[in-house]
Design an enzyme around this catalytic site. Structure first.
Site, PDB file in Angstrom:
ATOM      1  N   SER A 149     -12.713  56.423  89.809  1.00  9.11           N
ATOM      2  CA  SER A 149     -12.592  57.737  90.426  1.00  9.11           C
ATOM      3  C   SER A 149     -13.741  58.610  89.945  1.00  9.11           C
ATOM      4  O   SER A 149     -14.442  58.261  88.980  1.00  9.11           O
ATOM      5  CB  SER A 149     -11.256  58.358  90.015  1.00  9.11           C
ATOM      6  OG  SER A 149     -11.179  59.729  90.308  1.00  9.11           O
ATOM      7  N   TYR A 162      -4.203  61.146  84.825  1.00  8.55           N
ATOM      8  CA  TYR A 162      -5.072  60.493  85.809  1.00  8.55           C
ATOM      9  C   TYR A 162      -6.495  60.415  85.275  1.00  8.55           C
ATOM     10  O   TYR A 162      -7.133  59.356  85.303  1.00  8.55           O
ATOM     11  CB  TYR A 162      -5.031  61.270  87.125  1.00  8.55           C
ATOM     12  CG  TYR A 162      -5.789  60.598  88.248  1.00  8.55           C
ATOM     13  CD1 TYR A 162      -5.196  59.589  89.003  1.00  8.55           C
ATOM     14  CD2 TYR A 162      -7.092  60.972  88.572  1.00  8.55           C
ATOM     15  CE1 TYR A 162      -5.879  58.967  90.032  1.00  8.55           C
ATOM     16  CE2 TYR A 162      -7.791  60.352  89.600  1.00  8.55           C
ATOM     17  CZ  TYR A 162      -7.179  59.352  90.327  1.00  8.55           C
ATOM     18  OH  TYR A 162      -7.857  58.734  91.348  1.00  8.55           O
TER      19      TYR A 162
END
Length: 257
Positions: A149, A162
């Site tokens: 990501s 996350y």
């Protein structure tokens, strides 16, 4: 010695395991790999999206098998690798795609939400990679592709687990790449930028962050899922046999600024 030609990107005869491969970006990964010749093994917690992925993969002339499993269950990784080898007889490509994100303010973040995200985004990825590596070492080849990501590189002040998990995925990708290189197994990552998906819908619609993100991207445009399909095929194919330990951003230049 490898000879580069039009077949270097072919995945014909390969078997690809895609976690979360029937929804979100995962269904695009399943589609891309099957388009280039791979048979697909999809693992997901529910049956959502199975019919659509089956139709697409079969239109590409390939087989697909679905395995319903919660990746965070004890022993799930062993069950999954056994299932794919029992069904197809081999495992050539693992795409660790399944993930989740929970947002909250720093002082209000719940311990249980931390555990949920870390268990799926990091722990499940590790266990499945470990079991897949055992099979790939036996075969003498393999590709492991971890989905990272922008938060593999940047902070995420509302998505703490996350961001932590995606930073860790980058580190794990590098460590496994180093350890598995002698066995002709390449381990790389794909780091999507800001892509128009359900997961990013709240950001897209945020009157402040939405325009800020678009302004930070050199082209001014959010990405679309199809932008990730070519890079994924490259990392899954023989064309990337001398590429390992890389987290490839597909971000329209977002990280340049």
């Amino acid at each position: 010695m490898m000879v580069f030609n039009s077949n270097s990107f072919s995945l014909k005869g390969k078997v690809a395991l895609v976690t979360g491969g029937a929804r979100g970006l995962g269904k695009f990964y399943s589609s891309a790999l099957s388009l280039y010749g791979a048979n697909i093994f999809v693992v997901s917690r529910t049956e959502a999206g199975w019919d659509e992925v089956k139709r697409v993969v079969e239109e590409h002339g390939q087989q697909v098998f679905f395995f319903k499993k919660d990746l965070t269950e004890p022993g799930a990784a062993t069950d999954i690798i056994k299932a794919v080898v029992n069904h197809y007889g081999q495992l050539d490509i693992l795409v660790n795609n399944a993930g989740m994100q929970i947002r909250n303010k720093v002082l209000e973040f719940k311990d249980e939400d931390w555990r949920k995200v870390i268990d799926l985004n990091l722990n499940a990825l590790y266990y499945l990679s470990h079991e897949a590596a055992k099979q790939m070492v036996k075969q003498g080849h393999g590709k492991i592709i971890n989905i990272g990501s922008m938060q593999s590189f940047r902070a995420g002040k509302y998505i703490f687990p996350y961001a932590a998990s995606k930073h860790a995925v980058l580190g794990l990708t590098r460590a496994y790449a180093d350890a598995l290189a002698p066995y002709h197994i390449q381990v790389n990552g794909l780091a999507p930028g800001y892509i128009l998906t359900d997961m990013t819908r709240s950001l897209q619609q945020d009157p402040v962050r939405g325009p800020e993100i678009a302004a930070h991207i050199p082209s001014g445009d959010w990405g679309i899922p199809e932008n990730l399909m070519g890079p994924l095929v490259f990392l899954a194919s023989e064309a990337s046999d001398y590429v390992t330990g890389v987290m490839l951003p597909v971000d329209g230049g977002y990280l340049l600024r």
